[in-house]
Write a protein that holds these residues in place. Sequence first.
Motif, PDB file in Angstrom:
ATOM      1  N   LYS A  21      -5.402   1.780  -3.199  1.00  0.00           N
ATOM      2  CA  LYS A  21      -5.742   2.023  -3.806  1.00  0.00           C
ATOM      3  C   LYS A  21      -3.919   2.070  -4.827  1.00  0.00           C
ATOM      4  N   ASP A  24      -2.004  -1.083  -5.288  1.00  0.00           N
ATOM      5  CA  ASP A  24      -2.614  -1.743  -6.522  1.00  0.00           C
ATOM      6  C   ASP A  24      -2.255  -1.305  -7.727  1.00  0.00           C
ATOM      7  N   ARG A  28      -0.351  -3.862 -10.632  1.00  0.00           N
ATOM      8  CA  ARG A  28      -0.813  -4.116 -11.907  1.00  0.00           C
ATOM      9  C   ARG A  28       0.493  -2.996 -12.538  1.00  0.00           C
ATOM     10  N   TYR A 132      -3.041  -5.067   3.735  1.00  0.00           N
ATOM     11  CA  TYR A 132      -3.513  -5.171   2.388  1.00  0.00           C
ATOM     12  C   TYR A 132      -3.343  -6.706   2.152  1.00  0.00           C
ATOM     13  N   LYS A 136      -6.380  -8.744  -0.118  1.00  0.00           N
ATOM     14  CA  LYS A 136      -5.839  -9.904  -0.647  1.00  0.00           C
ATOM     15  C   LYS A 136      -6.748 -10.833  -1.018  1.00  0.00           C
ATOM     16  N   SER A 272       2.180  -8.374  -1.426  1.00  0.00           N
ATOM     17  CA  SER A 272       1.902  -7.336  -0.505  1.00  0.00           C
ATOM     18  C   SER A 272       2.817  -6.500  -0.735  1.00  0.00           C
TER      19      SER A 272
END
Length: 286
Positions: A21, A24, A28, A132, A136, A272
């Motif tokens: 999390k 992620d 972003r 991870y 994705k 990643s």
Amino acid sequence: MSKDILSATDLTRADIEHLFKRADELARTPSPILRDKIIAFALFDASVPVLNKLEDPIRRAGAEIRTLARGPKISSVEDIIREVQITNAAAIVISHPESGAAASLAQHLQIPVVNAGDGTHENPLRALVDLYAITKAKGALEGIRVALLGNLKFGAEAHSLARLLGLFNLRLSFVSPAALSMPYDLSDEVRLTAYEVEETNDLATTLRKTDVLYLSRIDPARVEPKVYEKTKKLFDLSPTIFDEAKSGLFIFGEWDGADELLANSRQIFRDSTNALVPALIEFATN
């Protein structure tokens, strides 16, 4: 509270979900989450597969990197301890050809130790990036089948990845010759948590039901010479072997002569690594 990451067993499923999390969020919106921190790097094992420099995403997260000098021989744990104490580092990332080197280092340091590969034992840092990347590529881990192919006996990355995958409700296939099969105790350990674990040497059949294929290179630096010569060409990864593979198969890992086969996964792994590695260092040092 700081935390050593020496083995995949140092992380719970909740820890992993928290890390993903956070990664992620960083993917972003990149942020200098490691500002004012010094991170020591002691990458002394050239056989450890690294897709791109681990230092780069940590620098972009605001940290200062101190690379420990490598002498004419592989640095001993005692040498590393002495150098780290001079750096005033907040954490150290280490790869070393001796199994257990990361744990030995952690016993003598007050800062977190992140294991990027200790011989043929484990590589939880790489395995976390791998895991991870799977999320994705596939969107989720629940219910999929992941096949680990090749050097499973001496593949540190495969050991850590199997342990991490076992925390999720999925199916695992260990595909290898008997001489390079996953250690029995590790297979038994993963069976306690994974939905299903099978061991086979039948790659063609496995591919028909597999969503993700992980390639664990049969490396002469890790495998005994006689075993290496007998097994290095045992599995044919030419395009025809994948003609009947399950649709949407995602292939990743390391394998000699498979650059074209792995080309589609490279960008996912770079992305990643850039997101997950700073998140892991933050997790270890906070």
